[in-house]
Scaffold this motif. Sequence first.
Motif, PDB file in Angstrom:
ATOM      1  N   GLN A 139     -71.668  -8.198  -8.596  1.00 53.93           N
ATOM      2  CA  GLN A 139     -70.948  -9.198  -7.812  1.00 53.93           C
ATOM      3  C   GLN A 139     -71.827 -10.394  -7.421  1.00 53.93           C
ATOM      4  O   GLN A 139     -71.338 -11.520  -7.390  1.00 53.93           O
ATOM      5  N   GLU A 140     -73.076 -10.167  -7.119  1.00 48.08           N
ATOM      6  CA  GLU A 140     -73.943 -11.282  -6.727  1.00 48.08           C
ATOM      7  C   GLU A 140     -74.162 -12.234  -7.911  1.00 48.08           C
ATOM      8  O   GLU A 140     -74.085 -13.448  -7.759  1.00 48.08           O
ATOM      9  N   ARG A 141     -74.414 -11.660  -9.078  1.00 51.15           N
ATOM     10  CA  ARG A 141     -74.580 -12.498 -10.276  1.00 51.15           C
ATOM     11  C   ARG A 141     -73.268 -13.219 -10.598  1.00 51.15           C
ATOM     12  O   ARG A 141     -73.262 -14.395 -10.961  1.00 51.15           O
ATOM     13  N   ALA A 142     -72.141 -12.524 -10.432  1.00 50.58           N
ATOM     14  CA  ALA A 142     -70.831 -13.133 -10.684  1.00 50.58           C
ATOM     15  C   ALA A 142     -70.576 -14.283  -9.708  1.00 50.58           C
ATOM     16  O   ALA A 142     -70.085 -15.342 -10.109  1.00 50.58           O
ATOM     17  N   LYS A 143     -70.923 -14.084  -8.445  1.00 45.06           N
ATOM     18  CA  LYS A 143     -70.750 -15.149  -7.446  1.00 45.06           C
ATOM     19  C   LYS A 143     -71.514 -16.394  -7.874  1.00 45.06           C
ATOM     20  O   LYS A 143     -70.976 -17.509  -7.851  1.00 45.06           O
ATOM     21  N   ASP A 144     -72.759 -16.226  -8.295  1.00 43.40           N
ATOM     22  CA  ASP A 144     -73.571 -17.351  -8.739  1.00 43.40           C
ATOM     23  C   ASP A 144     -72.970 -18.002  -9.986  1.00 43.40           C
ATOM     24  O   ASP A 144     -72.829 -19.216 -10.056  1.00 43.40           O
ATOM     25  N   PHE A 145     -72.612 -17.199 -10.966  1.00 41.89           N
ATOM     26  CA  PHE A 145     -72.096 -17.730 -12.229  1.00 41.89           C
ATOM     27  C   PHE A 145     -70.777 -18.472 -12.037  1.00 41.89           C
ATOM     28  O   PHE A 145     -70.598 -19.588 -12.527  1.00 41.89           O
ATOM     29  N   LEU A 187     -64.637 -10.466  -2.877  1.00 40.27           N
ATOM     30  CA  LEU A 187     -65.293 -11.689  -3.319  1.00 40.27           C
ATOM     31  C   LEU A 187     -64.311 -12.482  -4.172  1.00 40.27           C
ATOM     32  O   LEU A 187     -63.949 -12.048  -5.270  1.00 40.27           O
ATOM     33  N   THR A 188     -63.850 -13.624  -3.642  1.00 39.35           N
ATOM     34  CA  THR A 188     -62.891 -14.428  -4.379  1.00 39.35           C
ATOM     35  C   THR A 188     -63.384 -15.859  -4.525  1.00 39.35           C
ATOM     36  O   THR A 188     -64.109 -16.380  -3.683  1.00 39.35           O
ATOM     37  N   VAL A 189     -62.967 -16.474  -5.629  1.00 41.05           N
ATOM     38  CA  VAL A 189     -63.248 -17.878  -5.903  1.00 41.05           C
ATOM     39  C   VAL A 189     -61.930 -18.559  -6.242  1.00 41.05           C
ATOM     40  O   VAL A 189     -60.941 -17.897  -6.562  1.00 41.05           O
ATOM     41  N   GLY A 190     -61.929 -19.891  -6.171  1.00 37.29           N
ATOM     42  CA  GLY A 190     -60.723 -20.631  -6.495  1.00 37.29           C
ATOM     43  C   GLY A 190     -61.048 -21.987  -7.082  1.00 37.29           C
ATOM     44  O   GLY A 190     -62.212 -22.401  -7.129  1.00 37.29           O
ATOM     45  N   ASN A 191     -60.011 -22.677  -7.501  1.00 32.37           N
ATOM     46  CA  ASN A 191     -60.164 -24.011  -8.066  1.00 32.37           C
ATOM     47  C   ASN A 191     -60.719 -24.957  -7.007  1.00 32.37           C
ATOM     48  O   ASN A 191     -60.270 -24.929  -5.863  1.00 32.37           O
ATOM     49  N   PRO A 192     -61.665 -25.792  -7.367  1.00 31.56           N
ATOM     50  CA  PRO A 192     -62.225 -26.742  -6.404  1.00 31.56           C
ATOM     51  C   PRO A 192     -61.143 -27.643  -5.808  1.00 31.56           C
ATOM     52  O   PRO A 192     -60.323 -28.202  -6.538  1.00 31.56           O
ATOM     53  N   GLY A 193     -61.130 -27.725  -4.488  1.00 31.18           N
ATOM     54  CA  GLY A 193     -60.206 -28.614  -3.791  1.00 31.18           C
ATOM     55  C   GLY A 193     -58.777 -28.123  -3.689  1.00 31.18           C
ATOM     56  O   GLY A 193     -57.955 -28.748  -3.029  1.00 31.18           O
ATOM     57  N   GLN A 194     -58.451 -27.001  -4.306  1.00 28.70           N
ATOM     58  CA  GLN A 194     -57.076 -26.505  -4.252  1.00 28.70           C
ATOM     59  C   GLN A 194     -56.855 -25.757  -2.939  1.00 28.70           C
ATOM     60  O   GLN A 194     -57.614 -24.862  -2.587  1.00 28.70           O
ATOM     61  N   GLU A 195     -55.806 -26.147  -2.226  1.00 33.17           N
ATOM     62  CA  GLU A 195     -55.471 -25.488  -0.975  1.00 33.17           C
ATOM     63  C   GLU A 195     -54.019 -25.049  -1.024  1.00 33.17           C
ATOM     64  O   GLU A 195     -53.237 -25.526  -1.842  1.00 33.17           O
TER      65      GLU A 195
END
Length: 136
Positions: free
Chosen positions: A14-20, A42-50
């Motif tokens: 997960q830490e490597r995935a967060k960085d990548f 641990l979640t990520v999203g499109n930049p600026g998308q709300e």
Amino acid sequence: MIGIHLASVFVTDQERAKDFYTRVLGFELRNDVDLGPGGRWLTVGNPGQEASAGVPAVELLLEPAGHPAVAPYQEALVTDGIPATSFSVDDVEAEHARLVELGVTFVQPPTAMGPVTTAVLDDTCGNLIQLAQMNG
């Protein structure tokens, strides 16, 4: 109406995935919650998308690959060259060049396939990821 709010991809680290997924691919970190020995939410999203009008922003869960079924599943997909998921890009050639410059390994360079041009990369966490640009 049904809409996608959360999709997941299993990751071996997960830490490597967060960085990548944040530093290299450019997604925004949305959640990083310690869940104890089982990993993190641990979640990520499109930049600026709300979220808008009651519709939540789409997130990608970088889910720990701890379940015994995950490793054989991931290995089979990679062996067969099947991406775990696909991300849209405006210019696949430019993204390919940018990511190669950052040291990302591609298993398929940008390739035109009718109405779409795709490239496939190794996310360093057990998955192949497809980048797709709609042509035309």
